[in-house]
Design a protein around this motif. Structure first.
Motif, PDB file in Angstrom:
ATOM      1  N   GLY A   1      -3.078  12.431   1.901  1.00 36.58           N
ATOM      2  CA  GLY A   1      -3.294  11.352   0.948  1.00 36.58           C
ATOM      3  C   GLY A   1      -2.555  10.089   1.319  1.00 36.58           C
ATOM      4  O   GLY A   1      -1.633  10.094   2.142  1.00 36.58           O
ATOM      5  N   GLY A   2      -2.967   8.996   0.715  1.00 36.67           N
ATOM      6  CA  GLY A   2      -2.346   7.706   1.009  1.00 36.67           C
ATOM      7  C   GLY A   2      -2.788   7.190   2.368  1.00 36.67           C
ATOM      8  O   GLY A   2      -3.878   7.486   2.858  1.00 36.67           O
ATOM      9  N   TYR A   3      -1.894   6.419   2.994  1.00 37.33           N
ATOM     10  CA  TYR A   3      -2.199   5.811   4.285  1.00 37.33           C
ATOM     11  C   TYR A   3      -1.193   6.259   5.345  1.00 37.33           C
ATOM     12  O   TYR A   3      -0.088   6.718   5.037  1.00 37.33           O
ATOM     13  CB  TYR A   3      -2.137   4.284   4.183  1.00 37.33           C
TER      14      TYR A   3
ATOM     15  N   GLU B   1      -4.776   3.568   8.225  1.00 39.10           N
ATOM     16  CA  GLU B   1      -5.974   4.364   7.988  1.00 39.10           C
ATOM     17  C   GLU B   1      -5.643   5.388   6.913  1.00 39.10           C
ATOM     18  O   GLU B   1      -4.474   5.734   6.680  1.00 39.10           O
ATOM     19  CB  GLU B   1      -6.445   5.055   9.264  1.00 39.10           C
ATOM     20  N   GLU B   2      -6.651   5.877   6.243  1.00 33.95           N
ATOM     21  CA  GLU B   2      -6.429   6.871   5.205  1.00 33.95           C
ATOM     22  C   GLU B   2      -5.940   8.170   5.826  1.00 33.95           C
ATOM     23  O   GLU B   2      -6.426   8.594   6.872  1.00 33.95           O
ATOM     24  CB  GLU B   2      -7.713   7.101   4.407  1.00 33.95           C
ATOM     25  N   ASP B   3      -4.981   8.781   5.154  1.00 36.24           N
ATOM     26  CA  ASP B   3      -4.469  10.078   5.588  1.00 36.24           C
ATOM     27  C   ASP B   3      -5.248  11.152   4.835  1.00 36.24           C
ATOM     28  O   ASP B   3      -4.941  11.477   3.688  1.00 36.24           O
ATOM     29  CB  ASP B   3      -2.974  10.173   5.282  1.00 36.24           C
ATOM     30  N   SER B   4      -6.269  11.700   5.478  1.00 36.34           N
ATOM     31  CA  SER B   4      -7.177  12.625   4.796  1.00 36.34           C
ATOM     32  C   SER B   4      -6.506  13.947   4.446  1.00 36.34           C
ATOM     33  O   SER B   4      -6.914  14.619   3.503  1.00 36.34           O
ATOM     34  CB  SER B   4      -8.406  12.889   5.676  1.00 36.34           C
TER      35      SER B   4
ATOM     36  N   HIS C   1       0.820  -1.221   0.000  1.00 33.41           N
ATOM     37  CA  HIS C   1       0.000   0.000   0.000  1.00 33.41           C
ATOM     38  C   HIS C   1       0.856   1.274   0.000  1.00 33.41           C
ATOM     39  O   HIS C   1       0.502   2.273   0.622  1.00 33.41           O
ATOM     40  CB  HIS C   1      -0.960   0.005   1.196  1.00 33.41           C
TER      41      HIS C   1
ATOM     42  N   ARG D   1      -2.498   3.366  11.857  1.00 33.44           N
ATOM     43  CA  ARG D   1      -3.726   3.566  12.617  1.00 33.44           C
ATOM     44  C   ARG D   1      -3.386   3.509  14.101  1.00 33.44           C
ATOM     45  O   ARG D   1      -3.359   2.453  14.714  1.00 33.44           O
ATOM     46  CB  ARG D   1      -4.753   2.497  12.245  1.00 33.44           C
TER      47      ARG D   1
END
Length: 312
Positions: free
Chosen positions: A281-283, A275-278, A234, A286
């Motif tokens: 972007g990307g991850y 977790e998504e990095d809002s 990922h 968590r």
């Protein structure tokens, strides 16, 4: 069958993981652990503690489909209670792990530990290496040294490190990490004086990236980074993410006699640890808390995994 496949595989697996505050929910006298109590701001309850313990266990068990890891180096574990619960009462309880750990002067009470499978690693001796603080330096975590015999009959020397943080800034705090590294290097010299071709592994959270000058002493001693290029699924490019940038402040180093046995080295990054990095972007990992908000996560670090060929 899990143990049998492990013993017959011809591989030896090391995992390194910063657990991110594996505290129990009781106060330890003399330690600044108040934020991890039920009545504190974080509301660190018995339920949250046991979820955390099993989250660490789940992380370890997910590393491989063909047997449990042989050694697991853990950073940010509070005490003997947490380690007993992890090895004897969590999802790991049937794995048979034993452990060794430090009891350090760290103000918050966090320590390092080494879990080992007695089926594949037999400790011979252990030592806790105290780091004497220099001016303006706070008391820090001891380095854990464990010497043991593996299935091949070889002797393995393992150091588990959690170096001082970057509190106050990287430049200000660098001498504190250098002090820890000097203590480590002196111990490596002691091992080499007795056994010049010793198989040495050094692992943990160093709070520095691989290009830091604090590692010069290890390089001078021909200790090779086994995880400098380690990445994960990922598009994960390190063990830790800060403001959208992946870095590896966790490392595994090895002497030439063990470095030439590396089969694979990677960051373990299944989706459940991410977790998504809002914002960027990307991850990202968590983690258990986002600031003070509890989010039922795992850790702000991802595990490093190194697999060695031990049948050669």
């Amino acid at each position: 069958m899990m143990f049998l496949s492990l013993l017959l595989s011809g591989f030896f697996t090391l995992v390194e993981l910063n657990c991110e505050n594996l505290f129990d929910y009781l106060h330890d006298d003399g330690k600044q652990d108040e934020e991890f109590l039920p009545d504190a701001t974080r509301h660190w309850t018995k339920k949250r503690y046991w979820r955390k313990v099993n989250s660490v266990a789940q992380t370890i068990l997910s590393v491989s489909d063909d047997g449990i890891p042989d050694l697991i180096a853990l950073c940010e574990v509070e005490n003997d209670t947490a380690m007993k619960d992890l090895t004897k009462r969590s999802l790991l309880r049937n794995a048979g792990y034993e452990y060794l750990m430090t009891t350090s002067p760290d103000a918050r009470g966090i320590d390092v530990a080494l879990l080992y499978s007695p089926f594949t690693f037999s400790p011979i001796r252990t030592n806790r290496l105290r780091i004497e603080p220099i001016e303006n330096m706070r008391a820090t975590r001891d380095i854990l040294y464990v010497c043991g015999q593996i299935q091949s009959g070889d002797t393995l020397h393992v150091f588990v490190v959690h170096a001082p943080s970057r509190h106050g800034g990287e430049k200000y705090s660098r001498p504190f990490r250098q002090t820890a590294m000097d203590r480590l290097c002196a111990s490596v010299d002691s091992v080499r004086n007795l056994s010049p071709e010793a198989k040495i592994l050094i692992t943990g959270d160093f709070n520095d990236t691989s290009d830091s000058p604090v590692f010069d002493g290890l390089h001078e001693r021909d200790m090779h980074s086994l995880t400098q290029e380690a990445q994960g699924d990922h598009d994960v490019r390190g063990t830790y993410r800060y403001k959208g940038k992946w870095d590896s402040i966790d490392h595994v180093f090895g002497s030439p006699s063990i470095a030439n046995k590396v089969d694979t080295a990677f960051v373990h990054a299944p989706l459940f640890l991410l977790e998504e990095d809002s914002q960027y972007g990307g991850y990202k990992p968590r983690r258990t808390y986002n600031g003070m908000r509890y989010q039922r996560g795992y850790s702000d670090h991802l595990p490093l995994v190194v697999r060695f060929r031990m049948d050669e």
